[in-house]
Scaffold this motif. Structure first.
Motif, mmCIF file in Angstrom:
data_model
loop_
_atom_site.group_PDB
_atom_site.id
_atom_site.type_symbol
_atom_site.label_atom_id
_atom_site.label_comp_id
_atom_site.label_asym_id
_atom_site.label_seq_id
_atom_site.Cartn_x
_atom_site.Cartn_y
_atom_site.Cartn_z
ATOM 1 N N GLY A 39 67.933 108.151 62.339
ATOM 2 C CA GLY A 39 69.257 107.824 62.863
ATOM 3 C C GLY A 39 70.317 108.800 62.375
ATOM 4 N N ALA A 40 70.218 109.210 61.112
ATOM 5 C CA ALA A 40 71.182 110.164 60.560
ATOM 6 C C ALA A 40 71.080 111.513 61.261
ATOM 7 C CB ALA A 40 70.946 110.328 59.057
ATOM 8 N N ALA A 41 69.851 111.953 61.540
ATOM 9 C CA ALA A 41 69.665 113.216 62.275
ATOM 10 C C ALA A 41 70.260 113.114 63.674
ATOM 11 C CB ALA A 41 68.176 113.558 62.350
ATOM 12 N N LEU A 42 70.112 111.950 64.299
ATOM 13 C CA LEU A 42 70.708 111.740 65.626
ATOM 14 C C LEU A 42 72.229 111.743 65.550
ATOM 15 C CD1 LEU A 42 68.304 109.033 67.113
ATOM 16 C CD2 LEU A 42 68.572 111.388 67.895
ATOM 17 N N PHE A 43 72.796 111.243 64.455
ATOM 18 C CA PHE A 43 74.251 111.280 64.270
ATOM 19 C C PHE A 43 74.746 112.728 64.244
ATOM 20 C CE2 PHE A 43 74.986 106.889 63.806
ATOM 21 C CZ PHE A 43 76.356 106.689 63.633
ATOM 22 N N VAL A 44 74.032 113.591 63.526
ATOM 23 C CA VAL A 44 74.425 115.001 63.481
ATOM 24 C C VAL A 44 74.349 115.613 64.882
ATOM 25 C CG1 VAL A 44 73.814 117.281 62.584
ATOM 26 C CG2 VAL A 44 73.744 115.297 61.077
ATOM 27 N N ALA A 87 71.342 106.083 71.017
ATOM 28 C CA ALA A 87 69.980 106.162 70.482
ATOM 29 C C ALA A 87 69.993 106.017 68.963
ATOM 30 C CB ALA A 87 69.343 107.493 70.888
ATOM 31 N N ALA A 88 70.969 106.655 68.308
ATOM 32 C CA ALA A 88 71.081 106.561 66.848
ATOM 33 C C ALA A 88 71.321 105.121 66.405
ATOM 34 C CB ALA A 88 72.211 107.464 66.353
ATOM 35 N N LEU A 89 72.209 104.420 67.112
ATOM 36 C CA LEU A 89 72.511 103.033 66.748
ATOM 37 C C LEU A 89 71.313 102.125 66.988
ATOM 38 C CD1 LEU A 89 76.176 102.717 68.084
ATOM 39 C CD2 LEU A 89 75.414 103.022 65.717
ATOM 40 N N LEU A 90 70.537 102.414 68.027
ATOM 41 C CA LEU A 90 69.327 101.631 68.288
ATOM 42 C C LEU A 90 68.323 101.812 67.152
ATOM 43 C CD1 LEU A 90 67.633 99.860 70.196
ATOM 44 C CD2 LEU A 90 66.843 101.966 71.288
ATOM 45 N N VAL A 91 68.139 103.057 66.724
ATOM 46 C CA VAL A 91 67.201 103.359 65.635
ATOM 47 C C VAL A 91 67.664 102.700 64.331
ATOM 48 C CG1 VAL A 91 66.346 105.234 64.165
ATOM 49 C CG2 VAL A 91 66.343 105.497 66.644
ATOM 50 N N ILE A 92 68.957 102.797 64.038
ATOM 51 C CA ILE A 92 69.487 102.190 62.818
ATOM 52 C C ILE A 92 69.404 100.664 62.903
ATOM 53 C CG2 ILE A 92 71.597 101.877 61.446
ATOM 54 C CD1 ILE A 92 72.288 104.806 62.197
ATOM 55 N N GLY A 93 69.589 100.119 64.102
ATOM 56 C CA GLY A 93 69.427 98.673 64.284
ATOM 57 C C GLY A 93 68.018 98.210 63.944
ATOM 58 N N LEU A 94 67.013 99.003 64.344
ATOM 59 C CA LEU A 94 65.629 98.680 63.989
ATOM 60 C C LEU A 94 65.433 98.734 62.475
ATOM 61 C CD1 LEU A 94 63.702 100.666 66.760
ATOM 62 C CD2 LEU A 94 63.998 98.186 66.603
ATOM 63 N N ALA A 95 66.072 99.712 61.832
ATOM 64 C CA ALA A 95 65.981 99.816 60.366
ATOM 65 C C ALA A 95 66.606 98.599 59.703
ATOM 66 C CB ALA A 95 66.668 101.095 59.890
ATOM 67 N N VAL A 96 67.727 98.118 60.238
ATOM 68 C CA VAL A 96 68.390 96.929 59.681
ATOM 69 C C VAL A 96 67.490 95.703 59.818
ATOM 70 C CG1 VAL A 96 70.323 95.330 59.990
ATOM 71 C CG2 VAL A 96 70.739 97.792 59.992
ATOM 72 N N ILE A 97 66.798 95.595 60.958
ATOM 73 C CA ILE A 97 65.871 94.465 61.151
ATOM 74 C C ILE A 97 64.776 94.495 60.094
ATOM 75 C CG2 ILE A 97 64.095 93.520 62.687
ATOM 76 C CD1 ILE A 97 65.920 94.351 65.042
ATOM 77 N N LEU A 98 64.211 95.681 59.828
ATOM 78 C CA LEU A 98 63.184 95.801 58.790
ATOM 79 C C LEU A 98 63.750 95.472 57.415
ATOM 80 C CD1 LEU A 98 61.227 99.023 59.841
ATOM 81 C CD2 LEU A 98 60.501 96.646 60.049
ATOM 82 N N ASP A 99 65.008 95.872 57.165
ATOM 83 C CA ASP A 99 65.644 95.588 55.885
ATOM 84 C C ASP A 99 65.837 94.087 55.703
ATOM 85 O OD1 ASP A 99 66.920 96.128 53.431
ATOM 86 O OD2 ASP A 99 68.882 96.105 54.370
ATOM 87 N N VAL A 100 66.289 93.415 56.757
ATOM 88 C CA VAL A 100 66.502 91.966 56.687
ATOM 89 C C VAL A 100 65.181 91.239 56.462
ATOM 90 C CG1 VAL A 100 67.147 89.955 58.082
ATOM 91 C CG2 VAL A 100 68.639 91.955 58.027
ATOM 92 N N MET A 101 64.124 91.726 57.103
ATOM 93 C CA MET A 101 62.804 91.109 56.932
ATOM 94 C C MET A 101 62.178 91.477 55.590
ATOM 95 S SD MET A 101 61.362 91.783 60.774
ATOM 96 C CE MET A 101 59.707 91.252 60.363
ATOM 97 N N GLU A 102 62.819 92.436 54.879
ATOM 98 C CA GLU A 102 62.323 92.897 53.580
ATOM 99 C C GLU A 102 60.868 93.342 53.667
ATOM 100 O OE1 GLU A 102 64.435 90.778 50.111
ATOM 101 O OE2 GLU A 102 64.141 89.192 51.600
ATOM 102 N N ALA A 103 60.597 94.177 54.684
ATOM 103 C CA ALA A 103 59.237 94.659 54.908
ATOM 104 C C ALA A 103 59.263 96.148 55.208
ATOM 105 C CB ALA A 103 58.601 93.907 56.084
#
Length: 198
Positions: free
Chosen positions: A184-189, A156-172
């Motif tokens: 994602g960081a909270a899920l890592f803990v 679940a954490a990797l899925l959430v971080i993957g969505l964040a990476v998509i937003l970062d790549v789109m610069e939006a």
């Protein structure tokens, strides 16, 4: 998970309705949200090391990802120590793992490969899932995940971080990207606490 989701949605709604909150000290570079995420990734790493999760393959992968995510959040210390990271073609600096995805995205866009990349990104998981289902391998994978709650939480954490990476790549929507990384960081803990040691 429900508490994290509710908190994340509350932060997103607050950012959407409040310009001051969105452009204040929370979501800027090295802002409150980014530094909190970095500290949570570090906490996940320390918990993983304390619980000796690195003795298993998935635990070693978890500890490595937590370290990498923490370093990415603080740009590998570049702004804190005062050194320059390599410049990327098209703007920005190579100061995080997500920037490798950005480089690949820009390269594909420049060469006109984006329709092919998008097509593969949609079709490949569907074909893989269908083949895994037809071969019976999918049920074995599901049992492997269910055998350890930490694996599900990490996924679940990797899925959430993957969505964040998509937003970062789109610069939006930087505020949404930072909120997802914090989630994602909270899920890592949580994963660090839920993993079986053996």
């Amino acid at each position: 998970m429900a508490v994290y989701t509710a908190a994340g949605l509350a932060v997103l709604m607050l950012a959407i309705v409040s310009v001051d909150f969105r452009h204040g000290p929370f979501f800027r570079e090295d802002g409150i949200v980014e530094m909190t995420a970095a500290l949570l990734f570090l906490a996940a790493l320390l918990i993983g090391l304390h619980r000796q999760l690195f003795r298993t393959g998935i635990g070693f992968l978890f500890c490595s990802l937590a370290l990498l995510a923490c370093l990415s959040e603080i740009s590998f210390g570049a702004r804190h120590i005062g050194f320059a990271m390599p410049a990327m073609q098209g703007g920005g600096e190579l100061d995080g793992v997500q920037d490798l995805v950005m480089i690949a995205y820009r390269s594909a866009a420049d060469k006109g490969f984006m329709p092919l990349v998008i097509g593969l990104a949609i079709i490949s998981p569907l074909v893989t899932g269908l083949l895994a289902y037809r071969s019976g391998y999918l049920s074995r994978v599901a049992l492997w995940f269910m055998a350890d709650r930490g694996r599900l939480t990490l996924s679940a954490a990797l899925l959430v971080i993957g969505l964040a990476v998509i937003l970062d790549v789109m610069e939006a929507l930087r505020f949404a990207e930072e909120t997802l990384e914090l989630f994602g960081a909270a899920l890592f803990v949580t994963a660090a606490l839920r993993f079986n040691r053996s």
